[in-house]
Design a protein around this motif. Structure first.
Motif, mmCIF file in Angstrom:
data_model
loop_
_atom_site.group_PDB
_atom_site.id
_atom_site.type_symbol
_atom_site.label_atom_id
_atom_site.label_comp_id
_atom_site.label_asym_id
_atom_site.label_seq_id
_atom_site.Cartn_x
_atom_site.Cartn_y
_atom_site.Cartn_z
ATOM 1 N N ILE A 34 2.511 -8.792 -4.613
ATOM 2 C CA ILE A 34 1.133 -8.313 -4.749
ATOM 3 C C ILE A 34 0.181 -9.475 -4.978
ATOM 4 O O ILE A 34 -0.896 -9.567 -4.370
ATOM 5 N N LEU A 65 -3.848 -6.002 2.999
ATOM 6 C CA LEU A 65 -4.112 -5.460 1.672
ATOM 7 C C LEU A 65 -3.851 -3.959 1.637
ATOM 8 O O LEU A 65 -3.183 -3.444 0.721
ATOM 9 N N GLN A 66 -4.349 -3.249 2.648
ATOM 10 C CA GLN A 66 -4.177 -1.804 2.684
ATOM 11 C C GLN A 66 -2.712 -1.409 2.871
ATOM 12 O O GLN A 66 -2.240 -0.418 2.312
ATOM 13 N N THR A 107 -0.153 -3.138 1.818
ATOM 14 C CA THR A 107 0.490 -3.370 0.528
ATOM 15 C C THR A 107 0.147 -2.256 -0.446
ATOM 16 O O THR A 107 1.018 -1.750 -1.170
ATOM 17 N N ARG A 108 -1.148 -1.872 -0.482
ATOM 18 C CA ARG A 108 -1.574 -0.784 -1.368
ATOM 19 C C ARG A 108 -0.781 0.489 -1.081
ATOM 20 O O ARG A 108 -0.295 1.150 -2.006
ATOM 21 N N LYS A 109 -0.632 0.831 0.207
ATOM 22 C CA LYS A 109 0.091 2.047 0.584
ATOM 23 C C LYS A 109 1.536 1.993 0.128
ATOM 24 O O LYS A 109 2.091 2.979 -0.377
ATOM 25 N N GLU A 114 1.630 2.470 -3.651
ATOM 26 C CA GLU A 114 1.334 3.861 -3.991
ATOM 27 C C GLU A 114 2.549 4.748 -3.750
ATOM 28 O O GLU A 114 2.844 5.647 -4.553
ATOM 29 N N ARG A 153 -10.614 0.801 -5.110
ATOM 30 C CA ARG A 153 -10.459 0.122 -3.830
ATOM 31 C C ARG A 153 -9.087 -0.530 -3.785
ATOM 32 O O ARG A 153 -8.398 -0.663 -4.800
ATOM 33 N N GLY A 154 -8.675 -0.967 -2.584
ATOM 34 C CA GLY A 154 -7.353 -1.549 -2.420
ATOM 35 C C GLY A 154 -7.089 -2.710 -3.350
ATOM 36 O O GLY A 154 -6.066 -2.754 -4.053
ATOM 37 N N ASP A 155 -8.029 -3.688 -3.403
ATOM 38 C CA ASP A 155 -7.820 -4.851 -4.260
ATOM 39 C C ASP A 155 -7.897 -4.480 -5.732
ATOM 40 O O ASP A 155 -7.145 -5.006 -6.560
ATOM 41 N N PHE A 196 -7.068 -1.591 -7.043
ATOM 42 C CA PHE A 196 -5.834 -0.882 -7.359
ATOM 43 C C PHE A 196 -4.700 -1.866 -7.637
ATOM 44 O O PHE A 196 -3.978 -1.737 -8.638
ATOM 45 N N LEU A 197 -4.542 -2.879 -6.773
ATOM 46 C CA LEU A 197 -3.455 -3.839 -6.931
ATOM 47 C C LEU A 197 -3.652 -4.692 -8.184
ATOM 48 O O LEU A 197 -2.682 -5.014 -8.881
#
Length: 247
Positions: free
Chosen positions: A191, A210-211, A213-215, A218, A229-231, A233-234
């Motif tokens: 991450i 980024l998206q 990785t976020r998915k 999650e 937002r994606g960043d 959240f991480l």
């Protein structure tokens, strides 16, 4: 950049060492080898000069000089890189290192192959073959690296807290996602690599990574309904992980 794909299917990158940096490391190593040569020769001459019969002593003990002088000079790069995890003295000073093409520690066979090809690429051709190969390859590799599945990369300098797995967490910080306890240090490292890679890519490519990785995270945590937002959240995941593990 030298690109790799992790087990999480996230593409990371390492910056290959430049030709100038490799040449500088080469000359620094040559300097240290030269100093070693002069010191050994001086000691050899001094020891024989104080002998009772210097001439005969020199002839009888030439094998000692060969072992002490020639062999270490021949094996310098191989031994130093194996012992020091990809470094020689010159590489350490310049800030470059030999690694496998996936960014992990090189194997003994990899070090051995690149050392064997030094004879042709550097010693016999004054470095011309190595120079041309590195320029054309673009991945910090000469022929020995390509065959040994290694490359020479730049090391990160000025390591700060943000460059590690650790993150500053206030004492009053409230966890958002307790599920992060299921993650590992490896997950958090990936991450952070993704977040820190913003400067290495154009925005669109970085945003897609980024998206993705976020998915993945999650799905691992089983969370979907959040307004981050994606960043964000991480970054929150990293903070939660540190809060749980007391880092």
């Amino acid at each position: 950049m030298v690109g790799i794909e992790t087990s999480q299917h996230v593409k990371l990158s390492y910056e290959p060492a430049g030709v100038g940096e490799r040449i500088l490391a080469f000359f620094l190593d040559g300097f240290f080898i030269g100093v070693y040569y002069l010191v050994v020769i001086w000691i050899w001459g001094y020891v024989n000069d104080i002998g009772i019969n210097p001439e005969s002593a020199i002839q009888e003990n030439m094998w000692v000089l060969y072992i002490v002088l020639v062999i270490p000079m021949m094996l310098y790069h191989l031994i130093s890189e194996v012992i020091s995890n990809g470094y020689s003295l010159g590489k350490k000073i310049v800030g470059i290192r030999v690694v496998k093409v996936d960014g992990t520690r090189a194997t003994l066979s990899g070090y051995l192959v690149r050392w064997m090809f030094r004879l042709v690429e550097i010693s016999m051709t004054s470095g011309v073959v190595a120079f041309v190969t590195v320029i054309m390859n673009g991945k910090g590799q000469r022929i020995g690296d390509i065959l040994g599945k290694t490359c020479v990369i730049k090391e990160r300098k000025n390591v700060k807290l943000d460059n590690t797995l650790f993150a500053e967490v206030a004492d009053a910080y409230q966890q958002v996602f307790p599920q992060v306890a299921e993650l590992t240090d490896k997950d958090i490292r990936i991450i952070k690599e993704v977040l820190d890679s913003r400067s290495h890519y154009d925005y669109d490519n970085w945003f897609l990574m980024l998206q993705k990785t976020r998915k993945k995270i999650e799905e691992r945590l089983g969370v979907q309904d959040h307004d981050l937002r994606g960043d964000e959240f991480l970054k929150t995941v990293i903070k939660d992980y540190n809060a749980i593990h007391g880092k």
